[in-house]
Design a protein around this motif. Structure first.
Motif, PDB file in Angstrom:
ATOM      1  N   ALA A 289      -4.371   8.929  17.996  1.00 25.31           N
ATOM      2  CA  ALA A 289      -3.085   8.842  17.305  1.00 25.31           C
ATOM      3  C   ALA A 289      -2.224   7.781  17.973  1.00 25.31           C
ATOM      4  O   ALA A 289      -2.564   7.252  19.037  1.00 25.31           O
ATOM      5  N   THR A 290      -1.102   7.490  17.326  1.00 29.09           N
ATOM      6  CA  THR A 290      -0.038   6.675  17.908  1.00 29.09           C
ATOM      7  C   THR A 290       1.240   7.499  17.874  1.00 29.09           C
ATOM      8  O   THR A 290       1.350   8.439  17.080  1.00 29.09           O
ATOM      9  N   PRO A 291       2.229   7.194  18.700  1.00 24.15           N
ATOM     10  CA  PRO A 291       3.444   8.010  18.748  1.00 24.15           C
ATOM     11  C   PRO A 291       4.163   8.146  17.404  1.00 24.15           C
ATOM     12  O   PRO A 291       4.733   9.204  17.110  1.00 24.15           O
ATOM     13  N   ASP A 292       4.141   7.104  16.563  1.00 25.14           N
ATOM     14  CA  ASP A 292       4.897   7.128  15.312  1.00 25.14           C
ATOM     15  C   ASP A 292       4.081   7.641  14.127  1.00 25.14           C
ATOM     16  O   ASP A 292       4.606   7.737  13.015  1.00 25.14           O
ATOM     17  N   MET A 293       2.832   7.986  14.333  1.00 23.86           N
ATOM     18  CA  MET A 293       1.987   8.470  13.238  1.00 23.86           C
ATOM     19  C   MET A 293       2.428   9.871  12.810  1.00 23.86           C
ATOM     20  O   MET A 293       2.638  10.748  13.651  1.00 23.86           O
TER      21      MET A 293
END
Length: 515
Positions: free
Chosen positions: A145-149
């Motif tokens: 994942a990425t933080p803004d997903m």
């Protein structure tokens, strides 16, 4: 009340003499458990053995009977005085079977819930620091994942890892606290299970103490260091996993050896087609075609998002049919809703029995007879005696373990709740039975009994379609299994050559271009 201990001997958690009495039931009778730092300690037992009750006591949901003791690290508590606040203060962290994520919020926002956001004095969120912290946790817990997903875009294993990261993010170091995982892989497809287990092994290698509650004995054998077996509310014993195999664990759980789940003999070839589906589309299904014969048990193997579950929902009228053709009993069939499907002889058991398939606050009797309550009315009177007699007959026929017909459905073990749901459907003698994850969250003994009931129903001319993330289950139960990928049927495997490996490969085939 808590007392400091002089030394803890390396144990992160010790339980001694834990008891719990409900009205008319002794759920736990002096159970004990010891979990060391750096250990994955499996907790197993048949449905109704007391595992769930113990976990609820540890979380402070249930109060234990007087006399037991809970030790966490160097502190000792009277079990009867244990509360949710005690559990939090002692560093116990719980992750339940269904991950509690907020799908519309980002991964960074989900991680901040409970711990709080990083803010300026004016309460404005410091997003740069918040994202940086989320990025560290994503790497630490191996989340894809990425933080803004948005969390809703994560796969099931990553959602579970997100919940674990949220639970453990405040630990001062890697070997403090205790992580309790309750059936974390129950709803995960095979490839996702291994990803989650690998992360759990990594946490233990760093020194984390982990209590792992599961019905999947293969995961116990390949993941845990020790295993404690519960039976009838008592501790049967704690064993080194290295000296165990599945048959030994089953014998300890049920008190005797049980026969291996026999592989169903392939159904005799028949031209009597109960169901024909042509180019079906709707929901996650795209141009799916297949047939089903009378008394056949057909499996659909597909990973999450494959559309397999949507086939069942379309056939039951829950998901609208966009295009294609369904022929049921030689007649065109286009269900406008569940009522129309049931009128046509179709029954459906959804994956979440508690929320979608049962009436938890009603009695077992009400759950068993609710599908045909009209038959018990005569001259505007409900024939209670007839209804009770039928409920008792169903309890015996479907091997439901309960104290009486009036026992609340919610107090039954998971396996017996599932058998009650199946009994309600099968008592109506459906021509077509649709099952989505029929043995999810039930122990190996209850699973064997459920499979036997389904085979018996097939012999009585009910045709069955089963969707399951457990491909070994499909191989053991089904005459034939079709693979589904991205909404399309990609292949087929037949008994007796079915096995979990071939079905895993089948569920990952690439659909042909233009197919």
């Amino acid at each position: 009340m808590q007392t400091n201990l002089s030394k803890d001997g390396g144990h992160a958690l010790r339980l001694h003499g834990i008891g719990k009495t409900f009205p008319g039931t002794r759920a736990l009778d002096g159970v004990s458990l010891e979990v060391s730092r750096g250990e994955i300690h499996a907790l197993i037992g048949s449905n109704g053995s007391g595992k769930s009750t113990l976990i609820k006591i540890l979380a402070g949901i249930h109060a234990a009977d007087p006399g037991g003791e809970i030790r966490v690290g160097r502190t000792r508590f009277a079990a009867s005085e244990w509360t949710p606040a005690c559990a939090r203060a002692a560093g116990l962290h719980f992750v339940h079977q269904v991950p509690t994520v907020f799908p519309s919020l980002s991964v960074a926002e989900n991680l901040a819930i409970g711990r709080g956001f990083v803010t300026h004095r004016g309460w404005r969120i410091r997003w740069t620091e918040q994202r940086a912290r989320a990025k560290q946790l994503i790497a630490r817990f191996h989340i894809h994942a990425t933080p803004d997903m948005p969390a809703g875009e994560l796969g099931p294993a990553d959602q579970m890892l997100l919940v674990i990261a949220r639970a453990l993010q405040d630990l001062e170091d890697e070997h403090t606290g205790v992580l309790v995982l309750d059936e974390p892989t129950a709803s995960l497809p095979g490839p996702e299970v291994e990803r989650l287990l690998e992360t759990i092994r990594h946490r233990a290698a760093l020194g984390q103490a982990i209590v792992y509650v599961t019905h999947r004995l293969d995961e116990v054998l390949r993941t845990s260091h020790r295993v404690t077996v519960f039976r009838d509310g008592r501790t049967e014993g704690t064993f080194e996993t290295a000296g165990m195999d599945k048959s030994k664990l089953v014998s300890l759980m049920v008190g005797r050896a049980i026969a291996q789940d026999p592989r169903r003999a392939a159904a005799r070839a028949s031209t009597n087609r109960v169901l024909s589906v042509h180019n079906l589309a709707g929901g996650g299904v795209s141009r799916a075609s297949f047939d089903l014969r009378r008394s056949e048990i057909l499996g659909i193997a597909g990973l999450l998002g494959s559309g397999a579950a949507d086939i069942l929902r379309i056939l039951f009228g829950v998901v609208p049919m966009a295009s294609g053709e369904i022929i049921l009993h030689a007649r065109r069939f286009r269900p406008e809703g569940p009522r129309a499907a049931m009128a046509a002889g179709v029954a459906y058991v959804p994956p979440d029995r508690a929320l979608e398939a049962a009436f938890p606050t009603m009695s077992l009797r009400g759950n068993l007879t609710g599908g045909g309550v009209a038959r018990y009315f005569r001259s505007l009177r409900l024939l209670h005696d007839v209804e009770r007699a039928d409920a008792r007959g169903a309890i015996e026929r479907f091997i439901i373990r309960a104290s009486s017909t009036e026992q609340p459905q919610s107090t039954l073990s998971g396996g017996n709740q599932q058998k009650a749901v199946l009994a309600r459907c099968l008592r109506e003698q459906p021509a077509l039975l649709l099952l989505d994850e029929p043995t999810q969250g039930v122990d190996i003994h209850a699973r064997s009994e459920i499979h036997a009931l389904l085979r018996e129903a097939a012999q009585r001319s009910t045709s069955i379609i089963v969707v399951s993330s457990d491909f070994e289950e499909l191989a053991a139960l089904c005459d034939r299994v079709i693979g589904m990928v991205r909404g399309r049927i990609v292949g087929e495997a037949r008994s007796p050559s079915l096995d979990g490996r071939c079905l895993t490969e089948l569920a990952q085939l690439t659909p042909e271009v233009g197919a």
